[in-house]
Design a protein around this motif. Structure first.
Motif, PDB file in Angstrom:
ATOM      1  N   LYS A 207      -3.123  11.892 -12.265  1.00  0.00           N
ATOM      2  CA  LYS A 207      -3.688  11.884 -13.612  1.00  0.00           C
ATOM      3  C   LYS A 207      -2.560  11.874 -14.635  1.00  0.00           C
ATOM      4  N   PRO A 208      -2.738  11.134 -15.738  1.00  0.00           N
ATOM      5  CA  PRO A 208      -1.704  11.158 -16.783  1.00  0.00           C
ATOM      6  C   PRO A 208      -1.520  12.563 -17.328  1.00  0.00           C
ATOM      7  N   THR A 209      -0.270  12.987 -17.443  1.00  0.00           N
ATOM      8  CA  THR A 209       0.029  14.305 -17.993  1.00  0.00           C
ATOM      9  C   THR A 209       1.061  14.162 -19.097  1.00  0.00           C
TER      10      THR A 209
ATOM     11  N   GLN B  87       4.696   3.563 -20.197  1.00  0.00           N
ATOM     12  CA  GLN B  87       4.847   4.949 -19.732  1.00  0.00           C
ATOM     13  C   GLN B  87       3.758   5.305 -18.727  1.00  0.00           C
ATOM     14  N   LEU B  88       2.540   5.011 -19.109  1.00  0.00           N
ATOM     15  CA  LEU B  88       1.381   5.361 -18.302  1.00  0.00           C
ATOM     16  C   LEU B  88       1.437   4.692 -16.931  1.00  0.00           C
ATOM     17  N   MET B  89       1.655   3.374 -16.920  1.00  0.00           N
ATOM     18  CA  MET B  89       1.667   2.659 -15.649  1.00  0.00           C
ATOM     19  C   MET B  89       2.887   3.023 -14.812  1.00  0.00           C
ATOM     20  N   GLY B  90       4.008   3.322 -15.460  1.00  0.00           N
ATOM     21  CA  GLY B  90       5.167   3.794 -14.718  1.00  0.00           C
ATOM     22  C   GLY B  90       4.850   5.087 -13.985  1.00  0.00           C
ATOM     23  N   PHE B  91       4.247   6.014 -14.698  1.00  0.00           N
ATOM     24  CA  PHE B  91       3.886   7.303 -14.102  1.00  0.00           C
ATOM     25  C   PHE B  91       2.877   7.139 -12.972  1.00  0.00           C
TER      26      PHE B  91
ATOM     27  N   PRO C  81       9.446   7.405 -12.580  1.00  0.00           N
ATOM     28  CA  PRO C  81       9.940   8.663 -13.159  1.00  0.00           C
ATOM     29  C   PRO C  81       9.400   8.963 -14.551  1.00  0.00           C
ATOM     30  N   GLN C  82       8.634   8.052 -15.136  1.00  0.00           N
ATOM     31  CA  GLN C  82       8.158   8.248 -16.502  1.00  0.00           C
ATOM     32  C   GLN C  82       7.114   9.366 -16.567  1.00  0.00           C
ATOM     33  N   ARG C  83       6.956   9.906 -17.774  1.00  0.00           N
ATOM     34  CA  ARG C  83       5.870  10.844 -18.070  1.00  0.00           C
ATOM     35  C   ARG C  83       5.125  10.299 -19.286  1.00  0.00           C
ATOM     36  N   TYR C  84       3.815  10.293 -19.207  1.00  0.00           N
ATOM     37  CA  TYR C  84       2.979   9.742 -20.266  1.00  0.00           C
ATOM     38  C   TYR C  84       2.919  10.702 -21.447  1.00  0.00           C
ATOM     39  N   SER C  85       3.151  10.195 -22.655  1.00  0.00           N
ATOM     40  CA  SER C  85       3.189  11.053 -23.840  1.00  0.00           C
ATOM     41  C   SER C  85       1.989  10.855 -24.755  1.00  0.00           C
ATOM     42  N   GLY C  86       1.028  10.026 -24.347  1.00  0.00           N
ATOM     43  CA  GLY C  86      -0.125   9.757 -25.188  1.00  0.00           C
ATOM     44  C   GLY C  86      -1.281  10.708 -24.934  1.00  0.00           C
TER      45      GLY C  86
ATOM     46  N   VAL D 217      -5.321   1.845  -9.317  1.00  0.00           N
ATOM     47  CA  VAL D 217      -4.770   2.647 -10.414  1.00  0.00           C
ATOM     48  C   VAL D 217      -5.594   2.442 -11.683  1.00  0.00           C
ATOM     49  N   VAL D 218      -5.862   1.183 -12.022  1.00  0.00           N
ATOM     50  CA  VAL D 218      -6.606   0.888 -13.253  1.00  0.00           C
ATOM     51  C   VAL D 218      -8.050   1.389 -13.144  1.00  0.00           C
TER      52      VAL D 218
END
Length: 231
Positions: free
Chosen positions: A79-81, A160-164, A169-174, A218-219
């Protein structure tokens, strides 16, 4: 039951078809492949989030009720965090650490899609198609939001989202997916057009079928958070 993660691992678990979703998630946690306290995740089967009830409720069947479920692909999607607070001091990175930050851990969907260069290129093309899609833009709330949003910033957030979500290594900031989308009153036909654009881009990029299947999972894991319940 075969559980597949975009992190690059598969887990085979033997469970009765009357097992609850929470019991299956407990088995995954006990294998220590996922630390639930650190990364929240969902299980997704055939385009549906397995959020509650029993696995048989989602169409997973064994030969008989007393036999284990068949080895069908169930995708584990993080889940996006929100991004964690940055460390006060960042140590000098090794060559391998730099490679991992750019291209990801071996075996992850992120790495198989080309790391940050492949994922960002794919997102860039998808975003261009989505923002030009006449079916999506027929929704006045969507087109109004497109008009207000900064295109480059929008692409950055989705990258960011799809990388995570692909194991990078990305983290979603939205914002959370439901917070960002429910007020837009997105309908099932609009979602189908969104997915049609997605598949056109996978064809343009000539992605292998295995990577397309996992990107689709994923989508689709976000579908319930995007479509308005009133539509």
């Amino acid at each position: 039951l075969k559980v597949r993660s975009v992190g690059g691992w598969d887990l085979q678990v033997q469970v009765p078809v009357d097992s609850s979703v929470s019991e299956v998630m407990g088995l995954i946690d006990r294998h220590r492949l996922v630390q639930k306290s650190v990364h929240l995740y969902t299980l997704n089967y055939n385009g549906h989030r397995m959020s509650q009830g029993h696995i048989s409720d989602y169409g997973i069947r064994g030969p008989r009720p007393d036999q284990p479920a068949a080895a069908l692909p169930v995708y584990l999607i993080l889940k996006p965090t929100s991004a964690p607070k940055a460390a006060a001091h960042l140590p000098t990175a090794s060559v391998e650490e730099g490679r991992v930050r750019t291209y990801g851990q071996l075996g992850t969907l992120y790495q198989r899609c080309g790391g940050i260069f492949g994922v960002s290129s794919f997102v860039d093309r998808c975003m261009d198609k989505w923002m030009a899609d006449p079916i999506l833009n027929a929704n006045p709330k969507v087109v109004s939001w497109h008009a207000r949003a900064q295109r480059c910033g929008f692409k950055f957030r989705v990258t960011q989202l799809m990388g995570f979500l692909t194991g990078g290594p990305q983290r979603y900031s939205g914002a959370a997916m439901d917070v960002a989308h429910k007020h837009l009153d997105i309908t099932p036909p609009e979602w189908e057009s969104f997915m049609s654009d997605f598949f056109e881009v996978t064809e343009e990029f000539q992605l292998p079928s295995a990577e397309v299947e996992e990107l689709q999972a994923v989508v689709l894991s976000m579908k319930e958070d995007v479509i308005s319940p009133s539509t």
